[in-house]
Design an enzyme around this catalytic site. Structure first.
Site, short mmCIF file in Angstrom:
data_model
loop_
_atom_site.label_atom_id
_atom_site.label_comp_id
_atom_site.label_asym_id
_atom_site.label_seq_id
_atom_site.Cartn_x
_atom_site.Cartn_y
_atom_site.Cartn_z
N CYS A 1 -0.24 73.11 15.25
CA CYS A 1 -0.24 72.41 16.26
C CYS A 1 0.86 71.27 16.39
CB CYS A 1 -1.49 71.72 16.41
SG CYS A 1 -1.64 70.26 17.77
N CYS B 1 0.01 67.63 17.21
CA CYS B 1 -0.73 67.07 16.13
C CYS B 1 -0.06 66.54 15.09
CB CYS B 1 -1.89 67.91 15.77
SG CYS B 1 -2.85 68.86 17.12
N ASP B 2 0.98 67.43 14.63
CA ASP B 2 1.45 67.38 13.14
C ASP B 2 3.04 67.30 13.27
OD1 ASP B 2 -0.97 67.54 12.00
OD2 ASP B 2 -0.98 69.86 11.93
C1 LIG Z 1 -5.95 71.62 11.84
C2 LIG Z 1 -5.89 71.15 13.08
C3 LIG Z 1 -5.38 69.65 13.23
C4 LIG Z 1 -5.66 69.14 14.57
N1 LIG Z 1 -5.14 67.99 14.51
C5 LIG Z 1 -5.10 67.21 15.84
C6 LIG Z 1 -4.75 65.88 15.84
O1 LIG Z 1 -4.28 65.26 14.98
N2 LIG Z 1 -4.98 65.35 17.02
C7 LIG Z 1 -5.59 65.92 18.13
O2 LIG Z 1 -5.77 65.27 19.23
N3 LIG Z 1 -5.84 67.17 18.07
C8 LIG Z 1 -5.70 67.97 17.00
N4 LIG Z 1 -6.20 69.22 16.99
C9 LIG Z 1 -6.90 69.94 18.14
C10 LIG Z 1 -8.09 69.42 18.47
O3 LIG Z 1 -8.82 69.52 17.31
C11 LIG Z 1 -8.87 70.34 19.42
O4 LIG Z 1 -8.01 70.16 20.62
C12 LIG Z 1 -10.13 70.05 19.85
O5 LIG Z 1 -10.97 69.85 18.72
C13 LIG Z 1 -10.68 70.61 21.07
O6 LIG Z 1 -11.99 70.12 21.03
P1 LIG Z 1 -13.22 71.13 21.76
O7 LIG Z 1 -14.37 70.17 22.04
O8 LIG Z 1 -12.69 71.80 22.98
O9 LIG Z 1 -13.52 72.29 20.77
P2 LIG Z 1 -13.52 72.42 19.17
O10 LIG Z 1 -13.30 71.18 18.52
O11 LIG Z 1 -12.87 73.83 18.86
O12 LIG Z 1 -15.06 72.80 18.91
C14 LIG Z 1 -15.75 73.79 19.49
C15 LIG Z 1 -17.12 73.67 19.00
O13 LIG Z 1 -18.02 74.80 19.49
C16 LIG Z 1 -18.76 75.39 18.65
N5 LIG Z 1 -19.13 76.61 18.85
C17 LIG Z 1 -18.43 77.67 19.17
N6 LIG Z 1 -19.01 78.76 19.50
C18 LIG Z 1 -20.23 78.43 19.70
C19 LIG Z 1 -21.44 79.36 19.94
N7 LIG Z 1 -21.41 80.59 20.34
N8 LIG Z 1 -22.57 78.40 20.00
C20 LIG Z 1 -22.65 77.15 19.75
N9 LIG Z 1 -21.60 76.41 19.43
C21 LIG Z 1 -20.27 77.04 19.27
C22 LIG Z 1 -18.23 75.03 17.20
O14 LIG Z 1 -19.10 75.15 16.08
C23 LIG Z 1 -17.48 73.95 17.38
O15 LIG Z 1 -18.73 72.80 16.92
C24 LIG Z 1 -6.07 69.84 15.52
C25 LIG Z 1 -6.58 71.22 15.27
C26 LIG Z 1 -6.52 71.86 14.30
C27 LIG Z 1 -6.88 73.01 14.11
#
Ligand SMILES: Cc1cc2nc3c(=O)[nH]c(=O)nc-3n(C[C@H](O)[C@H](O)[C@H](O)COP(=O)(O)OP(=O)(O)OC[C@H]3O[C@@H](n4cnc5c(N)ncnc54)[C@H](O)[C@@H]3O)c2cc1C
Length: 314
Positions: free
Chosen positions: A136, A139-140
């Protein structure tokens, strides 16, 4: 036989989108149930420094931020289960979601299951993840100001990330296994016009090279699959940009997804093609992929679910 749990509003996923939906829904007295899935806290639970989530003047830790979101959701009245949905039946209301531990019957559902970055699958990549290897740039990228970075990939994401990083880094080397980019022509032109960006064609990454103590990337060992010739590229940061996989396997065929598996929502909303089913965060978003945008969409999903449930007489 699994227990059956009835709820007005089921939230699937515990990233920023899911927890924000839970906070808003609980405060609207929808008594939501949130399912955490296999990765409680979502993607931020596996990172360390977060510097771009608003509200904090110093660096915060991803797992801490997600713990605070969970606490806030519980404090507001959301009920949290550590369950994963394996299938959904959205053909009639109330909807039925089958989890590993229980069956959930819900009048409205928010799908907030996120996405996963694709990785190359190298041991060295895993070893240096978070210590110079990232998926990302938004992010980084900031951590590599005035330093040398490499981007792996050849599509729109890789091209956009290379252009973004060129604003910060001293140099950007794009490494592509093919001899032409798949990105849109206008993006390609921007990339080729940028004096900070160079492209290494026809090479794959064999190894991320670096130092163990303190753990830091110094470069990449590349191989040309046609000639088997190897070369080294210096880099302080490596950005893998070969795509993401939305976590929609259990929902395919039930809710409209695009060919890459992202859930399709009506523009400017979290409304899907199924009335009463909403989707928020990275599971719909191939553009921004940030915690704050996911949280914003989670808020929208809860507000839209509340209006839907009110109109439906719940
Ligand atoms: C290493 C890393 C660093 C990052 N750093 C940053 C940063 O510094 N700043 C920033 O803004 N963004 C950052 N991001 C991006 C950010 O983390 C994502 O954009 C954000 O987390 C997306 O949120 P979300 O709620 O859509 O899903 P996610 O965070 O992907 O969460 C998905 C959730 O769904 C659950 N899930 C999946 N399938 C199922 C199922 N079948 N049943 C029940 N639950 C399920 C998972 O367990 C999880 O809890 C980073 C990402 C990564 C990988």
């Amino acid at each position: 036989m699994s227990e059956t749990i009835r709820t007005k509003f089921l939230i699937i996923g515990s990233g920023p989108a899911g927890y924000t939906a839970a906070i808003y829904a609980a405060r609207a007295n929808l008594q939501p149930i949130l399912l955490q899935g296999a990765q409680p806290g979502g993607q931020l639970s596996i990172t360390s420094d977060v510097e771009n989530y608003p509200g904090f003047s110093s660096v915060i830790q991803g797992p801490w931020l997600m713990g605070e979101m969970e606490n806030q959701a519980v404090h507001a009245g959301a009920v949290i289960h550590h369950d994963t949905i394996v299938s959904l039946d959205l053909s009639a209301r109330p909807f039925v979601a089958v989890g590993e531990d229980a069956i959930y019957v819900a009048d409205a559902i928010a799908i907030c299951t996120g996405a996963r970055a694709r990785w190359l699958g190298l041991d060295s990549e895993t070893y240096f993840r978070g210590s110079g290897v990232s998926a990302c740039a938004t992010c980084d990228g900031f951590f590599f100001k005035n330093r040398d970075v490499a981007v792996i990939g050849g599509g729109n994401t890789a091209t956009e990330e290379a252009i973004y990083l060129a604003r910060l880094a001293k140099s950007v080397t794009l490494i592509h296994r093919g001899d032409r980019l798949r990105a849109e022509k206008v993006l390609q032109q921007k990339l080729f016009d940028n004096p900070k960006i160079s492209v290494v064609w026809n090479h794959v990454v064999e190894e991320v090279v670096g130092n163990p103590e303190p753990r830091a990337v110094t470069g990449l060992r590349l191989r040309n699959p046609k000639t088997q010739a190897e070369q080294q590229v210096s880099a302080d940061g490596v950005f893998i940009a070969i795509g993401h996989d939305p976590a929609t396997d259990p929902f395919r065929g039930q809710v409209e997804c695009d060919p890459d598996g992202y859930i399709v929502t009506r523009p400017g909303s979290t409304v899907t093609n199924i009335p009463g089913v909403f989707a928020a965060g990275d599971v719909v978003d191939r553009t921004y992929r940030q915690a704050i945008t996911a949280a914003g969409m989670g808020c929208m999903a809860a507000l839209e679910a509340e209006r839907f449930l009110t109109a439906a007489g719940h």
